[in-house]
Design an enzyme around this catalytic site. Structure first.
Site, PDB file in Angstrom:
ATOM      1  CB  CYS A  14      -0.805  -0.053   1.230  1.00  0.00           C
ATOM      2  SG  CYS A  14      -1.810   1.406   1.769  1.00  0.00           S
ATOM      3  CB  CYS A  17      -0.126   1.770   4.377  1.00  0.00           C
ATOM      4  SG  CYS A  17      -1.786   0.952   3.748  1.00  0.00           S
TER       5      CYS A  17
END
Length: 85
Positions: A14, A17
């Site tokens: 991600c 993130c």
């Protein structure tokens, strides 16, 4: 005072993130008596993500409610926590 539980759902690939994690860590360090944080990797714990209906990461759950999809600003996270204290 009871603590506000923050669950941060992330995945290894991600791109957003790390920013969400930084915000959560910063707020948790500034409010240690008010916040309890759990980091959940959706690749390792897909069942937990399914319980909340999480389809995207990062997602922040506060006291069992999905509060943010994506990385929030520090101010937005602090405001969401204060509403629950």
């Amino acid at each position: 005072m009871s603590k506000v539980k923050i669950e941060l759902f992330t995945s290894p690939m991600c791109p957003h993130c790390p920013a969400a994690k930084r915000v959560v860590e910063e707020v948790a360090n500034e409010m240690p008596d008010a916040v309890e944080v759990e980091y959940i990797n959706v690749m390792e714990n897909p069942q937990k993500a399914m319980e909340y209906g999480i389809m995207a990461v990062p997602t922040i759950v506060i006291n069992g409610d999905v509060e943010f999809i994506g990385a929030p600003t520090k101010e937005a996270l602090v405001e969401a926590i204060k509403k629950r204290l």
